[in-house]
Enzyme design. Sequence first.
Site, PDB file in Angstrom:
ATOM      1  N   GLU A 264      58.206  82.894  56.604  1.00  0.00           N
ATOM      2  CA  GLU A 264      59.238  82.988  55.572  1.00  0.00           C
ATOM      3  C   GLU A 264      60.429  82.247  56.146  1.00  0.00           C
ATOM      4  O   GLU A 264      60.974  82.644  57.176  1.00  0.00           O
ATOM      5  CB  GLU A 264      59.511  84.467  55.272  1.00  0.00           C
ATOM      6  CG  GLU A 264      60.355  84.704  54.047  1.00  0.00           C
ATOM      7  CD  GLU A 264      61.815  84.908  54.391  1.00  0.00           C
ATOM      8  OE1 GLU A 264      62.581  83.913  54.362  1.00  0.00           O
ATOM      9  OE2 GLU A 264      62.170  86.042  54.703  1.00  0.00           O
ATOM     10  N   CYS A 301      68.237  86.256  53.646  1.00  0.00           N
ATOM     11  CA  CYS A 301      67.314  85.157  53.264  1.00  0.00           C
ATOM     12  C   CYS A 301      67.587  84.717  51.836  1.00  0.00           C
ATOM     13  O   CYS A 301      67.333  83.575  51.471  1.00  0.00           O
ATOM     14  CB  CYS A 301      65.862  85.597  53.302  1.00  0.00           C
ATOM     15  SG  CYS A 301      65.414  86.624  54.679  1.00  0.00           S
TER      16      CYS A 301
END
Lengths: 527, 527
Positions: A264, A301
């Site tokens: 990720e 994120c």
Amino acid sequence: MITGKNYIGSQLKAAGTKIYKTINPQLNIENPWSFIEATPEEINEAVALANDAFKIYKNYPAQKKADFLNAIAEEILALGDELLEVYCSESGYPKGRAEGERGRTIFQLRTFANMLTEGSWLEATIDTSIPDRLPLPKDDLRKMLVPLGPVVVFGSSNFPFAFSTAGGDTASALAAGCPVIVKSHSMHIGTGEMVASAVIKAAKKNNIPEGVFSNLIGSGVTLGTSLVKHPLVKAVGFTGSINGGRALFDLASQRPEPIPVFAEMGSINPVVILPDALEKNSKKWAAAYAGSITLGTGQFCTNPGLLLGIKGEKLNQFIDQLAEEIEKIAPSCMLHPSIKADFNNGKEKIQSQNGVSTVAEYKGEIAPNYAPQTILTVDGKTFLENPALSHEVFGPFSIIVQCKNNEELLTIINKLDGQLTGTIIAEPMELSNYNAVVDALQNRVGRLIFNGVPTGVEVCASMIHGGPYPASSDSRFTAVGIHAVKRWVRPFSYQNWPDELLPSALQNKNPLNITRTVNDIITNKPI
Amino acid sequence: MITGKNYIGSQLKAAGTKIYKTINPQLNIENPWSFIEATPEEINEAVALANDAFKIYKNYPAQKKADFLNAIAEEILALGDELLEVYCSESGYPKGRAEGERGRTIFQLRTFANMLTEGSWLEATIDTSIPDRLPLPKDDLRKMLVPLGPVVVFGSSNFPFAFSTAGGDTASALAAGCPVIVKSHSMHIGTGEMVASAVIKAAKKNNIPEGVFSNLIGSGVTLGTSLVKHPLVKAVGFTGSINGGRALFDLASQRPEPIPVFAEMGSINPVVILPDALEKNSKKWAAAYAGSITLGTGQFCTNPGLLLGIKGEKLNQFIDQLAEEIEKIAPSCMLHPSIKADFNNGKEKIQSQNGVSTVAEYKGEIAPNYAPQTILTVDGKTFLENPALSHEVFGPFSIIVQCKNNEELLTIINKLDGQLTGTIIAEPMELSNYNAVVDALQNRVGRLIFNGVPTGVEVCASMIHGGPYPASSDSRFTAVGIHAVKRWVRPFSYQNWPDELLPSALQNKNPLNITRTVNDIITNKPI
């Protein structure tokens, strides 16, 4: 309580001589503990133990694995305030954040435990035999998900609990039946050791085989490289930068036996604000956007690094309101001096590009590792022509792109890299006029948000945290929610296997009482 | 009827000058048709059309895609005997095989059509909002599977219908909502063109956007390389050799944006025969094994190339019986002179290794491209020490390894490469004494068979056709059965999206009446 040693299975070991220290970013000084980096022998020992443990652990009943995960949650809580203090001293986050993130981590562990006992995640699928079928009889086939083998987890910097030592990757891999070797994130090794001690305690209390969990220390790339190249390692989880994730992906893809890497990575999480929303709720959205950009010092994120709007009076007004809101917010501390330095460099690089102007930048005096939140703006044509302007700047930073019309907006969206999220801020009535924009954005992201902000990632079955490259290395999986377990499993079929020797999930009488697909019918009835 | 041209969308084009011809392996002569290889411009045009088509096709309702798949099946049948004749002239297979494989292909297309209308494959998952949750409200989240984009399909040599132009990869990708560009297999381009014409007819009749399907001709690696490196291509399906599959996997992994490759590659499909089975049913299993080895001239992905047993009188007797059965079977034709040459080379290389002896080899006179079925044997120690002995020989070939004891058997299984299948032949009572063997084999294969042969791959939801590398490039997916669709999709979340603008699969009233998971409950009720 912090020994500075590696957990090779349940054993604390430190045969090495390389010492590493973490930094307290709030105080801008080294923390007191000395951490000893793992030696090549210790790395190999951890992997060998994991491989041996896999042979036993993969066959453990669901309830036993669930008990283990719940026990990890209990043991983390039992570490009490000392754990929160170490977390804060290694991350610069305030105590409230530490508590909140610990709560999320506990919730994740318990969610995977519940998934195990509920059982439908196994995707048990049965097609019974048809002995008199012509021209050939049909065999009995039964399928379920089985674990891949030892998994290496690279924790994130920004979630020292929830995406690190016993975070989502570890919890999902342990739930899958895979042993886990954690490469402790070098910014929070003390936090990592404490959490690892909780995992080890839970393993001992639940009779989990030695080697199902190890926690290794290493500051450079040697540890990570050795782990990813090790032939007994079967999958990798990573949360971090595009460069880091891609390097691991490349290593794993080039092995004689390639292994899956779920990385990720970067995302600028574009937000599109449509004209009617600017007209009617400009101030409200300016406040919400300012809050989202600065949440956790912009170190999420899903932090929105890009806002797209149509040039004009209303957008100008929004920009002014956003500047006002941004300037109201007190700067906060970043995770590490190196992250602060990267923030400064990234921000200044973009500020120095032609056609970019600064809308707001906190100008007051700030402590060394604190980040001055910054908003820039640029026109659509300049943004399209200069790829440097769409690079992620990790931290409280955002660029507003003033598109000349809908067509330019659409062109920009179609040219975006893959993203974790895309957001549309609109009045309900106008949304259906922007089908092409929505459709284009859908194709570039993993999650589409209406009238909200992208920060805040709910842990539930319907969440996708992942997206087209480079948001993640494989958009076919999520890092958050129970389906994160699918990264570490493969489907497996038994053909004509004797009922009593099948895994209980596939036996006729359905002893686990789980939901299965039997001859194309979804049911939890026995056969 | 065969034009020798490329289908660039629905247009037959042949701007190129490179000519290619296929071979009739039964007659060992060239077939009459001349095929024109695609030019770089034609390749780019096909991909651009696919990318444009994706924007429309991905949003087509399930029923429309199902109608398209069913229409492809009808149009293939409408090609009648001429298609079967072309198939036979390009494959060397007999007409019965052509009919059987056409039936399988039709069944696959219809199975994916049924999957689309049934709808649970979408994994629609809904978590409704909890506005009064503390400390923060819970947003509404809704997830489903969405297509990746244009898919390139490399058909297999050995299934000119079922794993080629409109075979499993194409059918599953079209079902997913992905346009498909087929690289026509160079051994059966005429068959490929006829099947492609059926797909194009079905597309026209069902108003499917231009470019959802293209069929390109190319004999070398240029066409495949261009397609896999093309930035608008988003996934690759491949069936063939380890070298070919790995080359495509490497290309795809090294792209700026890596894309998933599902390559179904080599497998020697080990069969373990246990002592009681040898004692009681030796002759029966010898006949079954001989039949499995020679089925389709040994050109099945699941052909058993390795038999493992414990050294002794009973195994010797089985070997004699197998030799007898093998010699009864008339040799048959291979797919191509180059495949026959590879068979000879592979077989002779293994025969020339130290410690290998030939148990049976057809010695009568045979036509040029016919394969003499061959059985070799070797002891366990020699097999373990010489990796050359476990290389796949594509064709009617098998090696019997005589292990000195259970421990050596287990060591050999643990050292095997990943395989599509593993088979245990045993009396039911003895199987539970071999848990370690079963467990080790389970870890090396995608499908475990009891008292059967690995050839014969049922098309059903419980089938896994795939396995640990190099059986496939990603063991987390299957190439056969409805779940093959999962290779071409990614999960996608909508957050707080207005109900009326959601895809119908996620709308409150569940207009498609599909099975969904709503707040963790599996149901087809509306919300």
